[in-house]
Scaffold this active site. Structure first.
Site, PDB file in Angstrom:
ATOM      1  N   GLN A 132       0.830  -1.200   0.000  1.00 56.92           N
ATOM      2  CA  GLN A 132       0.000   0.000   0.000  1.00 56.92           C
ATOM      3  C   GLN A 132       0.872   1.261   0.000  1.00 56.92           C
ATOM      4  O   GLN A 132       2.081   1.188   0.261  1.00 56.92           O
ATOM      5  CB  GLN A 132      -0.912  -0.003   1.232  1.00 56.92           C
ATOM      6  CG  GLN A 132      -0.205  -0.259   2.554  1.00 56.92           C
ATOM      7  CD  GLN A 132      -1.077  -0.980   3.567  1.00 56.92           C
ATOM      8  OE1 GLN A 132      -2.288  -0.999   3.433  1.00 56.92           O
ATOM      9  NE2 GLN A 132      -0.466  -1.575   4.588  1.00 56.92           N
ATOM     10  N   HIS A 188     -10.457   3.747  18.854  1.00 55.05           N
ATOM     11  CA  HIS A 188      -9.899   2.504  19.415  1.00 55.05           C
ATOM     12  C   HIS A 188     -10.607   2.050  20.687  1.00 55.05           C
ATOM     13  O   HIS A 188     -10.769   0.858  20.918  1.00 55.05           O
ATOM     14  CB  HIS A 188      -8.380   2.632  19.587  1.00 55.05           C
ATOM     15  CG  HIS A 188      -7.687   2.748  18.255  1.00 55.05           C
ATOM     16  ND1 HIS A 188      -7.229   3.944  17.760  1.00 55.05           N
ATOM     17  CD2 HIS A 188      -7.470   1.824  17.289  1.00 55.05           C
ATOM     18  CE1 HIS A 188      -6.722   3.751  16.542  1.00 55.05           C
ATOM     19  NE2 HIS A 188      -6.854   2.479  16.244  1.00 55.05           N
ATOM     20  N   ASP A 206      -0.766  -8.711  10.873  1.00 58.95           N
ATOM     21  CA  ASP A 206      -0.842  -7.596   9.917  1.00 58.95           C
ATOM     22  C   ASP A 206       0.015  -7.948   8.707  1.00 58.95           C
ATOM     23  O   ASP A 206       1.075  -8.557   8.836  1.00 58.95           O
ATOM     24  CB  ASP A 206      -0.367  -6.275  10.546  1.00 58.95           C
ATOM     25  CG  ASP A 206      -0.824  -5.069   9.736  1.00 58.95           C
ATOM     26  OD1 ASP A 206      -1.684  -4.304  10.235  1.00 58.95           O
ATOM     27  OD2 ASP A 206      -0.336  -4.879   8.591  1.00 58.95           O
ATOM     28  N   ASP A 212      -1.074 -12.351   5.542  1.00 57.47           N
ATOM     29  CA  ASP A 212      -2.468 -12.055   5.209  1.00 57.47           C
ATOM     30  C   ASP A 212      -3.381 -12.666   6.276  1.00 57.47           C
ATOM     31  O   ASP A 212      -3.279 -13.862   6.577  1.00 57.47           O
ATOM     32  CB  ASP A 212      -2.775 -12.629   3.823  1.00 57.47           C
ATOM     33  CG  ASP A 212      -4.251 -12.498   3.500  1.00 57.47           C
ATOM     34  OD1 ASP A 212      -4.814 -11.411   3.718  1.00 57.47           O
ATOM     35  OD2 ASP A 212      -4.848 -13.496   3.066  1.00 57.47           O
ATOM     36  N   ASP A 271      -9.460  -5.009  12.443  1.00 54.90           N
ATOM     37  CA  ASP A 271      -9.115  -3.580  12.386  1.00 54.90           C
ATOM     38  C   ASP A 271      -8.366  -3.344  11.074  1.00 54.90           C
ATOM     39  O   ASP A 271      -7.151  -3.150  11.054  1.00 54.90           O
ATOM     40  CB  ASP A 271      -8.253  -3.209  13.596  1.00 54.90           C
ATOM     41  CG  ASP A 271      -8.017  -1.708  13.693  1.00 54.90           C
ATOM     42  OD1 ASP A 271      -8.747  -0.935  13.043  1.00 54.90           O
ATOM     43  OD2 ASP A 271      -7.087  -1.306  14.413  1.00 54.90           O
ATOM     44  N   LEU A 272      -9.129  -3.401   9.996  1.00 58.75           N
ATOM     45  CA  LEU A 272      -8.532  -3.416   8.659  1.00 58.75           C
ATOM     46  C   LEU A 272      -8.674  -2.079   7.962  1.00 58.75           C
ATOM     47  O   LEU A 272      -9.628  -1.332   8.211  1.00 58.75           O
ATOM     48  CB  LEU A 272      -9.247  -4.473   7.818  1.00 58.75           C
ATOM     49  CG  LEU A 272      -8.938  -5.912   8.240  1.00 58.75           C
ATOM     50  CD1 LEU A 272     -10.039  -6.841   7.792  1.00 58.75           C
ATOM     51  CD2 LEU A 272      -7.583  -6.339   7.687  1.00 58.75           C
ATOM     52  N   PRO A 321      -5.161  -4.584  -0.016  1.00 55.26           N
ATOM     53  CA  PRO A 321      -4.885  -5.883   0.623  1.00 55.26           C
ATOM     54  C   PRO A 321      -6.040  -6.443   1.462  1.00 55.26           C
ATOM     55  O   PRO A 321      -6.001  -7.601   1.853  1.00 55.26           O
ATOM     56  CB  PRO A 321      -3.677  -5.572   1.516  1.00 55.26           C
ATOM     57  CG  PRO A 321      -3.781  -4.118   1.820  1.00 55.26           C
ATOM     58  CD  PRO A 321      -4.459  -3.468   0.629  1.00 55.26           C
TER      59      PRO A 321
END
Ligand code: SAM
Length: 299
Positions: A34, A65, A109, A137, A155-156, A164
């Site tokens: 990214q 959060h 992550d 992944d 938490d993407l 991704p």
């Protein structure tokens, strides 16, 4: 726009941008996964942007959060084993570690460079002996693992074309998540903004979760640095977050020695799951919107 580098834009749509005055560009690079920008802004402190979408701002990240983590973890009577997929910035991890019931946290992550970049702010949480960091992944990890979790946190980054995270918002993926949860397990997901132009994607995430889980609850907060309201969803096998009493929430917060939260508390939880009428109407009008591997949706 003013001189080059004086402003950074959060790309909302091709017709809409949110501009932030830049104090200093700390990082601006392409990783294997990214485009990463880490920018010190005038009003919001340090901000992370992935593929031109803001992920957090130092000044108000606590809102996002605390909401992502505490309603879900408080709903589980004794969360011991937690999986975070994404969340490489470490803020979700910081909140999870406040629950002293938690004995093990796995963070998966895909982008080591994001995690390394954030180590200046949150490296200490990854050093906690309850934490294990895995690079890869998140979907592949869940497909392959035989581990079972009490809570799974997604938490993407937003699904963007060729991004991704696209296949981690689908019916097939949520089905894998369900299989990797204990009998009373639950998951929580950042579910994109419910406001135009993202409302359809938000509703699609909700519908897709409802297709897989018996209990799904939406909730929201206004995040000043995003310039909009943000959506979250808890999807649960047994416990409904809306059924927790104020007394029980306070008992659990006290028993787990959770102090010093800035946004979340028992009264907020009690009012959290009431959905505005226009959104409810739109949900009812779009019941067929489901996200699948063959038909992913992008912001
Ligand atoms: N708070 C953020 C927001 O508002 O969207 C999201 C947190 S975070 C910085 C998003 C993380 O998801 C990034 O670190 C990114 O590398 C990670 N990510 C994206 N796709 C992934 C995947 N397929 N598996 C694991 N992590 C992924």
């Amino acid at each position: 726009m003013a001189k080059k580098n004086k402003w950074i834009a959060d790309h909302i749509t091709d017709n809409e941008y949110h501009l932030y005055k830049v104090k200093k560009v700390l990082v601006d690079k392409e990783t294997d996964y990214q485009h990463v920008k880490f920018i010190e802004t005038k009003d919001y402190g340090k901000c992370l942007y992935l593929n031109d979408h803001i992920q957090f701002a130092e000044k108000d990240e606590y809102i996002y959060h605390e909401l992502l983590i505490h309603p879900a973890l408080i709903t589980h009577p004794e969360p011991k084993k937690v999986l975070v997929i994404g969340g490489g910035d470490g803020f979700a991890l910081r909140e999870i570690l406040k629950h002293n019931t938690v004995k093990e946290v796995i963070v998966v992550d895909i982008d080591m460079q994001v995690v390394e970049l954030m180590s200046e702010l949150n490296g200490k949480y990854f050093q906690d002996k309850r934490v294990k960091m895995i690079y890869g992944d998140g979907r592949k990890y869940l497909e392959d693992t035989s581990e079972i979790y009490d809570v799974i946190v997604l938490d993407l980054s937003e699904p963007v074309k060729d991004g991704p995270s696209n296949l981690l918002f689908t019916k097939e993926f949520y089905n894998i998540v369900k299989k990797k949860l204990s009998k009373i397990g639950l998951m929580v997901v950042q579910a994109i903004s419910p406001i135009h132009p993202y409302r359809k994607i938000h509703i699609a995430i909700y519908n897709t979760l409802c297709y897989i889980f018996p209990i799904v609850k939406l909730f929201y907060a206004y995040i000043p640095s995003y310039g909009t309201e943000w959506g979250f969803a808890i999807a649960s096998k047994k416990y409904d977050p809306e059924n927790l009493t104020k007394d029980e929430i306070e008992k659990r917060l006290t028993k787990r020695y959770i102090k010093g939260l800035k946004y979340y508390y028992s009264d907020l939880h009690k009012g959290l799951f009431t959905i505005p009428k226009d959104l409810l109407n739109d949900i009812n009008l779009n019941k067929k919107l489901i996200i699948t591997d063959k038909k992913p949706l992008f912001v």
